[in-house]
Design an enzyme around this catalytic site. Sequence first.
Site, mmCIF file in Angstrom:
data_model
loop_
_atom_site.group_PDB
_atom_site.id
_atom_site.type_symbol
_atom_site.label_atom_id
_atom_site.label_comp_id
_atom_site.label_asym_id
_atom_site.label_seq_id
_atom_site.Cartn_x
_atom_site.Cartn_y
_atom_site.Cartn_z
ATOM 1 N N GLY A 1 50.419 47.892 40.471
ATOM 2 C CA GLY A 1 50.180 49.042 39.612
ATOM 3 C C GLY A 1 49.521 50.229 40.300
ATOM 4 N N ARG B 1 41.316 39.777 43.379
ATOM 5 C CA ARG B 1 41.005 38.372 43.049
ATOM 6 C C ARG B 1 42.023 37.431 43.690
ATOM 7 N NH1 ARG B 1 42.667 38.038 36.589
ATOM 8 N NH2 ARG B 1 44.732 38.962 36.840
ATOM 9 N N ASP C 1 36.406 39.561 41.704
ATOM 10 C CA ASP C 1 37.000 39.220 40.406
ATOM 11 C C ASP C 1 36.223 39.952 39.324
ATOM 12 O OD1 ASP C 1 37.854 38.111 37.996
ATOM 13 O OD2 ASP C 1 38.267 36.161 38.922
ATOM 14 N N SER D 1 41.066 56.751 31.467
ATOM 15 C CA SER D 1 42.329 56.706 30.714
ATOM 16 C C SER D 1 42.413 57.932 29.820
ATOM 17 C CB SER D 1 42.384 55.451 29.837
ATOM 18 O OG SER D 1 43.489 55.534 28.954
ATOM 19 N N TYR E 1 38.718 49.783 23.966
ATOM 20 C CA TYR E 1 39.220 50.151 25.300
ATOM 21 C C TYR E 1 38.998 51.649 25.501
ATOM 22 C CZ TYR E 1 42.651 51.354 28.914
ATOM 23 O OH TYR E 1 43.260 51.858 30.039
ATOM 24 N N LYS F 1 36.393 53.565 28.008
ATOM 25 C CA LYS F 1 36.842 54.542 29.011
ATOM 26 C C LYS F 1 36.129 55.885 28.814
ATOM 27 C CE LYS F 1 40.067 52.382 31.522
ATOM 28 N NZ LYS F 1 39.885 52.107 32.955
ATOM 29 N N ALA G 1 51.355 46.769 33.110
ATOM 30 C CA ALA G 1 50.540 46.828 31.893
ATOM 31 C C ALA G 1 51.311 47.397 30.708
ATOM 32 C CB ALA G 1 49.283 47.654 32.151
HETATM 33 N N1 LIG Z 1 49.243 51.761 33.164
HETATM 34 C C1 LIG Z 1 48.797 52.597 32.266
HETATM 35 O O1 LIG Z 1 49.551 53.062 31.403
HETATM 36 C C2 LIG Z 1 47.349 53.040 32.275
HETATM 37 C C3 LIG Z 1 46.978 54.087 31.435
HETATM 38 C C4 LIG Z 1 45.657 54.515 31.414
HETATM 39 C C5 LIG Z 1 44.721 53.928 32.236
HETATM 40 N N2 LIG Z 1 45.102 52.904 33.045
HETATM 41 C C6 LIG Z 1 44.056 52.313 33.888
HETATM 42 O O2 LIG Z 1 44.519 52.229 35.220
HETATM 43 C C7 LIG Z 1 43.934 51.096 35.876
HETATM 44 C C8 LIG Z 1 45.016 50.223 36.476
HETATM 45 O O3 LIG Z 1 45.918 49.844 35.472
HETATM 46 P P1 LIG Z 1 47.403 49.331 35.823
HETATM 47 O O4 LIG Z 1 48.271 49.735 34.683
HETATM 48 O O5 LIG Z 1 47.767 49.750 37.195
HETATM 49 O O6 LIG Z 1 47.212 47.750 35.766
HETATM 50 P P2 LIG Z 1 48.251 46.596 36.185
HETATM 51 O O7 LIG Z 1 49.526 47.143 36.687
HETATM 52 O O8 LIG Z 1 48.271 45.662 35.034
HETATM 53 O O9 LIG Z 1 47.512 45.914 37.423
HETATM 54 C C9 LIG Z 1 46.316 45.328 37.194
HETATM 55 C C10 LIG Z 1 45.626 45.074 38.511
HETATM 56 O O10 LIG Z 1 44.320 44.634 38.186
HETATM 57 C C11 LIG Z 1 44.111 43.378 38.814
HETATM 58 N N3 LIG Z 1 43.201 42.578 38.007
HETATM 59 C C12 LIG Z 1 43.351 42.196 36.730
HETATM 60 N N4 LIG Z 1 42.300 41.459 36.333
HETATM 61 C C13 LIG Z 1 41.481 41.361 37.411
HETATM 62 C C14 LIG Z 1 40.251 40.742 37.647
HETATM 63 N N5 LIG Z 1 39.638 40.023 36.708
HETATM 64 N N6 LIG Z 1 39.682 40.877 38.860
HETATM 65 C C15 LIG Z 1 40.292 41.569 39.852
HETATM 66 N N7 LIG Z 1 41.478 42.180 39.691
HETATM 67 C C16 LIG Z 1 42.059 42.082 38.485
HETATM 68 C C17 LIG Z 1 45.474 42.753 38.932
HETATM 69 O O11 LIG Z 1 45.416 41.740 39.901
HETATM 70 P P3 LIG Z 1 46.383 40.427 39.879
HETATM 71 O O12 LIG Z 1 47.629 40.840 40.609
HETATM 72 O O13 LIG Z 1 45.572 39.400 40.573
HETATM 73 O O14 LIG Z 1 46.667 40.093 38.452
HETATM 74 C C18 LIG Z 1 46.289 43.967 39.325
HETATM 75 O O15 LIG Z 1 46.169 44.251 40.690
HETATM 76 C C19 LIG Z 1 43.071 50.409 34.806
HETATM 77 O O16 LIG Z 1 41.749 50.865 34.905
HETATM 78 C C20 LIG Z 1 43.686 50.894 33.502
HETATM 79 O O17 LIG Z 1 42.762 50.856 32.427
HETATM 80 C C21 LIG Z 1 46.382 52.443 33.089
#
Ligand SMILES: NC(=O)c1ccc[n+]([C@@H]2O[C@H](COP(=O)([O-])OP(=O)(O)OC[C@H]3O[C@@H](n4cnc5c(N)ncnc54)[C@H](OP(=O)(O)O)[C@@H]3O)[C@@H](O)[C@H]2O)c1
Length: 268
Positions: free
Chosen positions: A17, A38, A63, A145, A158, A162, A195
């Site tokens: 991501g 992690r 983690d 976010s 959430y 944020k 996500a």
């Molecule tokens: N995507 C969106 O639409 C969006 C919108 C607004 C804000 N955000 C923010 O952007 C950030 C990244 O989101 P994303 O969409 O890129 O997420 P994502 O694609 O779901 O990826 C999540 C990442 O977090 C890691 N992770 C999850 N739980 C963990 C834990 N307990 N300890 C360590 N690593 C952990 C995962 O590792 P594993 O591979 O080990 O599972 C993966 O590398 C977050 O802060 C999210 O709130 C995202």
Amino acid sequence: MDRIKDKVAIVTACTRGIGRAISDRFAEEGAIVYMAVRRVDAGQEIADTHNALGRRVHVVYFDGDILDTIRPMVESVYEAEGRIDILVNNLGGGVRPGNKDIVGSDMEAIHKAFEFNTIVTSLCAQYAVPHMIEGGGGSIVNISSETAVVPQLTRSWYGIAKTAVNALTEHIAVQYGPQNIRCNAVMPPFTKTDAVKVLPPEFMEQYARAVPLRRVAEPEDMANAVLFLASDEASFITGQCLLVNGGYTLPGADYADSIAPRTAGCRG
Ligand SMILES: NC(=O)c1ccc[n+]([C@@H]2O[C@H](COP(=O)([O-])OP(=O)(O)OC[C@H]3O[C@@H](n4cnc5c(N)ncnc54)[C@H](OP(=O)(O)O)[C@@H]3O)[C@@H](O)[C@H]2O)c1
């Protein structure tokens, strides 16, 4: 190339991501990247690919569900490099089923939303800032976010957590600005990562029609903004929370006829 050459950078939660896009971009731009993850094996595979190209990427265990892993993660980077220049707090999300509207949310989900999004971000900064001060300064970028400023009909805590990340960003900026530490946030909208894969394509298309730039964000859009804020190019920018959303939040009522109606679902 080389926009953050030789800077020691920690990026949390970056096997996939937005975090992955950020650590990839940092590696391309010459940083010494520490992927705080992690799944160490998965992180090492990514690091090996970069290092085969002559880049410098390392993996440290972290983690976000185990708060005791945060301090050793930060300290191990400091011990290895003797400095920490950049911290990207990307870990976030972790929305639980009990995280609903205000009336319907349960306490466990409320606590988890704050722990996973706000407290982990705060602790990473708490442990990194003293080392940044020792090194003469640093740059922290928190991944917040769009929901921090656009309330949702559900997943309330959430968004509220944020919003607290945005406030934390401003507090760090004010408290440690005199020691040359900058702190900014990037607020992603819906971004094409795992996500949001669960959302139906029709929903994403409808959403994109409501974005003035008419597309859904890519992780690389966030990585480019983070790179700028982390780099010396942003040396007089601090305490700012930047929407990188194609203008989604801009249109007012007088613009309503030229865009699709706002979607009522949840944003990332
Ligand atoms: N995507 C969106 O639409 C969006 C919108 C607004 C804000 N955000 C923010 O952007 C950030 C990244 O989101 P994303 O969409 O890129 O997420 P994502 O694609 O779901 O990826 C999540 C990442 O977090 C890691 N992770 C999850 N739980 C963990 C834990 N307990 N300890 C360590 N690593 C952990 C995962 O590792 P594993 O591979 O080990 O599972 C993966 O590398 C977050 O802060 C999210 O709130 C995202």
